[in-house]
Design a protein around this motif. Structure first.
Motif, mmCIF file in Angstrom:
data_model
loop_
_atom_site.group_PDB
_atom_site.id
_atom_site.type_symbol
_atom_site.label_atom_id
_atom_site.label_comp_id
_atom_site.label_asym_id
_atom_site.label_seq_id
_atom_site.Cartn_x
_atom_site.Cartn_y
_atom_site.Cartn_z
ATOM 1 N N HIS A 63 1.111 -1.213 0.088
ATOM 2 C CA HIS A 63 -0.207 -0.245 0.091
ATOM 3 C C HIS A 63 0.668 1.218 0.230
ATOM 4 O O HIS A 63 1.992 1.064 0.317
ATOM 5 C CB HIS A 63 -0.577 -0.148 1.068
ATOM 6 N N ASP A 64 0.482 2.162 -0.825
ATOM 7 C CA ASP A 64 1.170 3.980 -1.282
ATOM 8 C C ASP A 64 1.927 4.101 0.568
ATOM 9 O O ASP A 64 2.730 4.877 0.947
ATOM 10 C CB ASP A 64 0.418 4.371 -1.506
ATOM 11 N N ALA A 65 1.055 3.931 1.775
ATOM 12 C CA ALA A 65 0.754 4.237 3.015
ATOM 13 C C ALA A 65 2.210 3.614 3.201
ATOM 14 O O ALA A 65 2.969 4.299 4.295
ATOM 15 C CB ALA A 65 -0.175 4.418 3.800
ATOM 16 N N ALA A 66 2.124 2.581 2.882
ATOM 17 C CA ALA A 66 3.650 1.413 3.695
ATOM 18 C C ALA A 66 5.058 1.995 2.924
ATOM 19 O O ALA A 66 5.639 2.099 3.565
ATOM 20 C CB ALA A 66 3.236 0.935 3.448
ATOM 21 N N ASP B 209 5.258 5.318 1.736
ATOM 22 C CA ASP B 209 6.150 6.186 2.377
ATOM 23 C C ASP B 209 5.920 6.625 4.220
ATOM 24 O O ASP B 209 5.610 8.074 4.710
ATOM 25 C CB ASP B 209 5.361 7.741 1.940
ATOM 26 N N SER B 210 5.987 5.755 4.661
ATOM 27 C CA SER B 210 5.791 6.004 6.093
ATOM 28 C C SER B 210 6.853 6.781 6.473
ATOM 29 O O SER B 210 6.659 7.118 7.914
ATOM 30 C CB SER B 210 5.730 4.391 6.756
ATOM 31 N N ALA B 211 7.847 6.653 6.442
ATOM 32 C CA ALA B 211 9.282 7.542 6.935
ATOM 33 C C ALA B 211 9.055 9.099 6.185
ATOM 34 O O ALA B 211 9.631 10.033 6.993
ATOM 35 C CB ALA B 211 10.495 7.372 5.849
ATOM 36 N N PRO C 258 5.734 11.457 6.115
ATOM 37 C CA PRO C 258 5.144 12.011 7.196
ATOM 38 C C PRO C 258 5.579 12.563 8.450
ATOM 39 O O PRO C 258 4.805 14.023 8.614
ATOM 40 C CB PRO C 258 3.758 11.175 7.416
ATOM 41 N N GLU C 259 6.362 12.671 9.009
ATOM 42 C CA GLU C 259 7.282 13.686 10.122
ATOM 43 C C GLU C 259 7.370 14.978 9.269
ATOM 44 O O GLU C 259 8.120 15.686 9.780
ATOM 45 C CB GLU C 259 8.069 12.574 10.483
ATOM 46 N N TYR D 280 6.339 17.975 3.283
ATOM 47 C CA TYR D 280 5.539 16.758 1.887
ATOM 48 C C TYR D 280 5.045 16.596 2.570
ATOM 49 O O TYR D 280 3.756 16.103 1.743
ATOM 50 C CB TYR D 280 6.813 15.128 3.007
#
Length: 148
Positions: A7-10, A12-14, A16-17, A21
């Protein structure tokens, strides 16, 4: 597991902080939807922004419009040409300074700007539905603090 099933969320998990971004992702989504809303009215985000400035400040000079929108003066010519071709604005030479061009909205331009503004308010209601009115005001306040 293939990369197709991640999944895209996985992926880009690094990221969102990073504030930048998140801003970029949000801006891309908001801008794309705004463009979709404006397109049937013959407007783009830049032409809407220019028309709004001209409607709220009739007689604004072409150079001041470019500076306000943060675009090159040479690029503003194409925006102004499009608005004039649509009969939403007029260009008039300033009597005191014949080199200066004053931009004025036509009646049709004022009506188009009002219609587009209402459509964009609806777009923002959809895009920011999960934010309270107070959160929206705070977001606007926080965004204005970013150094540009």
């Amino acid at each position: 597991m293939s990369s197709d099933t991640i999944h895209d969320a996985a992926l880009d998990s690094a990221l969102p902080e990073l504030i930048g971004y998140g801003l970029k992702r949000s801006a891309t989504a908001v801008t794309a939807d705004a463009a979709r809303v404006l397109e049937p009215m013959g407007l783009r985000i830049t032409t809407f922004s220019a028309l709004t400035v001209i409607c709220t400040h009739p007689g604004v000079r072409q150079t001041d419009l470019a500076a306000t929108l943060g675009i090159e003066r040479s690029n503003s010519v194409a925006v102004i040409d499009a608005l004039e071709k649509a009969h939403w604005i007029t260009r008039e030479r300033e009597p005191a300074d014949r080199r200066a061009i004053a931009l004025r909205p036509t009646t049709a331009g004022v009506m188009r700007q009002k219609t587009a503004r209402l459509a964009l308010l609806g777009h923002e209601d959809r895009m920011f539905a999960d934010l309270t009115a107070m959160e929206r005001r705070e977001l606007v306040k926080l965004l204005s603090k970013i150094k540009v």
